[in-house]
Design a protein around this motif. Structure first.
Motif, PDB file in Angstrom:
ATOM      1  N   ASP A  34      -5.517   8.818  -0.926  1.00  0.00           N
ATOM      2  CA  ASP A  34      -4.940   7.472  -1.095  1.00  0.00           C
ATOM      3  C   ASP A  34      -5.480   6.560   0.007  1.00  0.00           C
ATOM      4  OD1 ASP A  34      -3.376   5.328  -1.884  1.00  0.00           O
ATOM      5  OD2 ASP A  34      -1.566   6.033  -0.869  1.00  0.00           O
ATOM      6  N   ALA A  35      -6.807   6.408   0.047  1.00  0.00           N
ATOM      7  CA  ALA A  35      -7.398   5.572   1.110  1.00  0.00           C
ATOM      8  C   ALA A  35      -8.375   4.576   0.485  1.00  0.00           C
ATOM      9  CB  ALA A  35      -8.055   6.463   2.159  1.00  0.00           C
ATOM     10  N   ASP A  36      -9.428   4.200   1.239  1.00  0.00           N
ATOM     11  CA  ASP A  36     -10.405   3.226   0.747  1.00  0.00           C
ATOM     12  C   ASP A  36     -11.065   3.742  -0.532  1.00  0.00           C
ATOM     13  OD1 ASP A  36     -11.335   5.185   2.679  1.00  0.00           O
ATOM     14  OD2 ASP A  36     -13.325   4.342   2.324  1.00  0.00           O
TER      15      ASP A  36
ATOM     16  N   TRP B 263      -0.986   1.120  12.515  1.00  0.00           N
ATOM     17  CA  TRP B 263      -0.123   1.412  11.360  1.00  0.00           C
ATOM     18  C   TRP B 263       0.508   2.794  11.474  1.00  0.00           C
ATOM     19  CZ3 TRP B 263      -4.161  -0.551   7.199  1.00  0.00           C
ATOM     20  CH2 TRP B 263      -4.220  -1.947   7.273  1.00  0.00           C
TER      21      TRP B 263
ATOM     22  N   ALA C 145     -12.087   9.281   7.602  1.00  0.00           N
ATOM     23  CA  ALA C 145     -11.577  10.481   6.930  1.00  0.00           C
ATOM     24  C   ALA C 145     -12.696  11.450   6.551  1.00  0.00           C
ATOM     25  CB  ALA C 145     -10.787  10.076   5.688  1.00  0.00           C
TER      26      ALA C 145
ATOM     27  N   TYR D  80     -14.548  11.874  -0.509  1.00  0.00           N
ATOM     28  CA  TYR D  80     -13.370  12.686  -0.141  1.00  0.00           C
ATOM     29  C   TYR D  80     -13.205  13.840  -1.131  1.00  0.00           C
ATOM     30  CZ  TYR D  80     -12.382   8.441   2.528  1.00  0.00           C
ATOM     31  OH  TYR D  80     -12.490   7.361   3.369  1.00  0.00           O
TER      32      TYR D  80
ATOM     33  N   VAL E  86       3.133   4.174  -1.185  1.00  0.00           N
ATOM     34  CA  VAL E  86       3.303   4.722  -2.542  1.00  0.00           C
ATOM     35  C   VAL E  86       4.674   4.326  -3.093  1.00  0.00           C
ATOM     36  CG1 VAL E  86       1.752   6.719  -2.255  1.00  0.00           C
ATOM     37  CG2 VAL E  86       4.195   6.983  -1.738  1.00  0.00           C
TER      38      VAL E  86
ATOM     39  N   GLY F 272      -5.327   8.956   4.025  1.00  0.00           N
ATOM     40  CA  GLY F 272      -4.681   7.636   3.953  1.00  0.00           C
ATOM     41  C   GLY F 272      -3.210   7.717   4.340  1.00  0.00           C
ATOM     42  N   THR F 273      -2.940   7.605   5.641  1.00  0.00           N
ATOM     43  CA  THR F 273      -1.575   7.772   6.164  1.00  0.00           C
ATOM     44  C   THR F 273      -0.774   6.482   6.077  1.00  0.00           C
ATOM     45  OG1 THR F 273      -2.663   9.146   7.851  1.00  0.00           O
ATOM     46  CG2 THR F 273      -0.303   8.687   8.151  1.00  0.00           C
ATOM     47  N   PHE F 274      -1.400   5.377   6.501  1.00  0.00           N
ATOM     48  CA  PHE F 274      -0.753   4.067   6.617  1.00  0.00           C
ATOM     49  C   PHE F 274       0.499   4.197   7.492  1.00  0.00           C
ATOM     50  CE2 PHE F 274       1.452   0.354   4.286  1.00  0.00           C
ATOM     51  CZ  PHE F 274       0.865  -0.583   5.106  1.00  0.00           C
TER      52      PHE F 274
ATOM     53  N   ASP G 241      -6.282   8.837   9.040  1.00  0.00           N
ATOM     54  CA  ASP G 241      -6.310   7.377   8.933  1.00  0.00           C
ATOM     55  C   ASP G 241      -7.195   6.835  10.055  1.00  0.00           C
ATOM     56  OD1 ASP G 241      -4.185   5.429   7.161  1.00  0.00           O
ATOM     57  OD2 ASP G 241      -5.342   4.430   8.728  1.00  0.00           O
ATOM     58  N   VAL G 242      -7.515   5.543   9.943  1.00  0.00           N
ATOM     59  CA  VAL G 242      -8.315   4.914  10.988  1.00  0.00           C
ATOM     60  C   VAL G 242      -7.468   3.986  11.855  1.00  0.00           C
ATOM     61  CG1 VAL G 242     -10.635   4.989   9.983  1.00  0.00           C
ATOM     62  CG2 VAL G 242      -9.038   3.219   9.228  1.00  0.00           C
TER      63      VAL G 242
ATOM     64  N   MET H  53       0.825  -1.228   0.000  1.00  0.00           N
ATOM     65  CA  MET H  53       0.000   0.000   0.000  1.00  0.00           C
ATOM     66  C   MET H  53       0.854   1.272   0.000  1.00  0.00           C
ATOM     67  SD  MET H  53      -3.492  -0.673   2.075  1.00  0.00           S
ATOM     68  CE  MET H  53      -2.916  -0.528   3.753  1.00  0.00           C
TER      69      MET H  53
ATOM     70  N   SER I 151       4.127   8.420   2.370  1.00  0.00           N
ATOM     71  CA  SER I 151       3.722   9.586   1.559  1.00  0.00           C
ATOM     72  C   SER I 151       3.636  10.842   2.414  1.00  0.00           C
ATOM     73  CB  SER I 151       2.401   9.310   0.842  1.00  0.00           C
ATOM     74  OG  SER I 151       1.430   8.838   1.736  1.00  0.00           O
TER      75      SER I 151
HETATM   76  C1  LIG Z   1      -3.159   2.793   0.505  1.00  0.00           C
HETATM   77  S1  LIG Z   1      -3.009   3.053   2.225  1.00  0.00           S
HETATM   78  C2  LIG Z   1      -2.206   4.621   2.301  1.00  0.00           C
HETATM   79  C3  LIG Z   1      -0.741   4.519   1.934  1.00  0.00           C
HETATM   80  C4  LIG Z   1       0.040   5.758   2.275  1.00  0.00           C
HETATM   81  N1  LIG Z   1      -0.411   6.890   1.499  1.00  0.00           N
HETATM   82  C5  LIG Z   1       1.511   5.495   2.076  1.00  0.00           C
HETATM   83  O1  LIG Z   1       2.103   5.936   1.101  1.00  0.00           O
HETATM   84  O2  LIG Z   1       2.087   4.784   2.912  1.00  0.00           O
HETATM   85  C6  LIG Z   1      -4.667   3.422   2.659  1.00  0.00           C
HETATM   86  C7  LIG Z   1      -4.895   3.843   4.108  1.00  0.00           C
HETATM   87  O3  LIG Z   1      -6.217   4.340   4.200  1.00  0.00           O
HETATM   88  C8  LIG Z   1      -6.695   4.036   5.486  1.00  0.00           C
HETATM   89  N2  LIG Z   1      -8.162   4.083   5.475  1.00  0.00           N
HETATM   90  C9  LIG Z   1      -9.022   3.170   4.981  1.00  0.00           C
HETATM   91  N3  LIG Z   1     -10.290   3.560   5.170  1.00  0.00           N
HETATM   92  C10 LIG Z   1     -10.221   4.776   5.776  1.00  0.00           C
HETATM   93  C11 LIG Z   1     -11.209   5.698   6.238  1.00  0.00           C
HETATM   94  N4  LIG Z   1     -12.524   5.472   6.089  1.00  0.00           N
HETATM   95  N5  LIG Z   1     -10.785   6.829   6.826  1.00  0.00           N
HETATM   96  C12 LIG Z   1      -9.461   7.086   6.974  1.00  0.00           C
HETATM   97  N6  LIG Z   1      -8.491   6.248   6.553  1.00  0.00           N
HETATM   98  C13 LIG Z   1      -8.874   5.105   5.968  1.00  0.00           C
HETATM   99  C14 LIG Z   1      -6.138   2.661   5.791  1.00  0.00           C
HETATM  100  O4  LIG Z   1      -6.111   2.455   7.192  1.00  0.00           O
HETATM  101  C15 LIG Z   1      -4.763   2.735   5.142  1.00  0.00           C
HETATM  102  O5  LIG Z   1      -3.771   3.047   6.086  1.00  0.00           O
END
Ligand SMILES: C[S@@+](CC[C@H](N)C(=O)[O-])C[C@H]1O[C@@H](n2cnc3c(N)ncnc32)[C@H](O)[C@@H]1O
Length: 234
Positions: free
Chosen positions: A151-153, A108, A132, A160, A55, A79-81, A103-104, A53, A85
């Motif tokens: 960059d999230a769900d 992570w 988010a 968003y 970037v 989308g922090t993960f 993020d949720v 996940m 990023s």
């Molecule tokens: C693709 S990853 C982000 C990757 C990050 N941008 C990076 O480069 O490391 C997607 C993130 O979105 C978060 N996420 C999923 N659903 C969410 C929501 N409803 N609200 C906030 N964050 C959410 C997940 O927990 C996950 O960490």
């Protein structure tokens, strides 16, 4: 969707082999520095089944580049993960600049916090844990953001986008990740996530508040410039 005959288009679209990817990163000075390389490694160890996940390195470098190019001061990320990023976005900020990232997952993002501190950018990042959509709705309503990165769900993308577009100042940049979704967006029977991305792509394409392009960076990157009121999208 408008139909183009593919044989009239340039065929200079490269599939990147691992060797060519390495060359691209080196020649473009986009190879992750030791701290980013360690974050990639720690992410692989900590969340092996989700590490994809993060970037791509070239996308992270592009984020830093664009924040600097725009002189962006107020930035939002969805989308922090584990923070790759966010770290790249924060590195581009000037003194006094801020990144709000959503993020949720407390688990992570704990890794993210560790690496932001080590990169000396923790003071300019605010992490908001929770859905988010709630975080975005709680932001000031007027146009005040310089850059946003989604960059999230995938089913959440349209929501968003709708919260962010009115909050972008004229000329601000919205970036949306995974908009080619491994190529699945053109499948006849796409999976749920790919279908959500395709629905988002259609939604954004019809939005005349922005000028929009899509680039084959990593898994597909949409870039949209918020138009000043009165300017019409080309
Ligand atoms: C693709 S990853 C982000 C990757 C990050 N941008 C990076 O480069 O490391 C997607 C993130 O979105 C978060 N996420 C999923 N659903 C969410 C929501 N409803 N609200 C906030 N964050 C959410 C997940 O927990 C996950 O960490």
């Amino acid at each position: 969707m408008p139909v183009l005959r593919n044989d009239t288009l340039s065929q200079r679209n490269l599939a990147l082999t691992p060797e060519l990817h390495t060359y691209l990163l080196a020649q473009g000075r986009m190879t992750p520095d030791p701290l980013l390389a360690e974050l990639i490694e720690r992410t692989r160890e900590t969340v092996p089944d989700q590490a994809h996940m993060t970037v791509a390195p070239e996308e992270g470098a592009l984020l830093t580049f664009l924040v600097r190019l725009l002189g962006a001061v107020r930035v939002v990320e969805v989308g922090t993960f584990t923070g790759y990023s966010s770290l790249c976005l924060a590195r581009g900020l000037p003194v006094g600049g801020s990144l709000t990232t959503c993020d949720v997952s407390a688990e992570w993002t704990a890794l993210a916090r560790e690496f932001w501190a080590r990169a000396d950018v923790a003071d300019r990042i605010e992490l908001r844990l929770g859905p988010a959509l709630d975080t975005l709705r709680a932001l000031p309503a007027g146009p005040h953001l310089d850059l946003a990165f989604i960059d999230a769900d995938k089913p959440g993308y349209i929501g968003y986008w709708e919260e962010l577009v009115p909050r972008m100042r004229p000329g601000a940049l919205l970036l949306v990740d995974n908009t080619l979704f491994s190529g699945e967006v053109i499948d006849e029977h796409p999976g749920e996530k790919a279908a959500a991305v395709h629905a988002f792509n259609e939604h954004a394409r019809r939005d005349d508040r922005v000028e929009l392009i899509m680039l084959p960076v990593a898994d597909g990157l949409t870039m949209a410039r918020r138009l000043p009121s009165g300017e019409i999208a080309a």
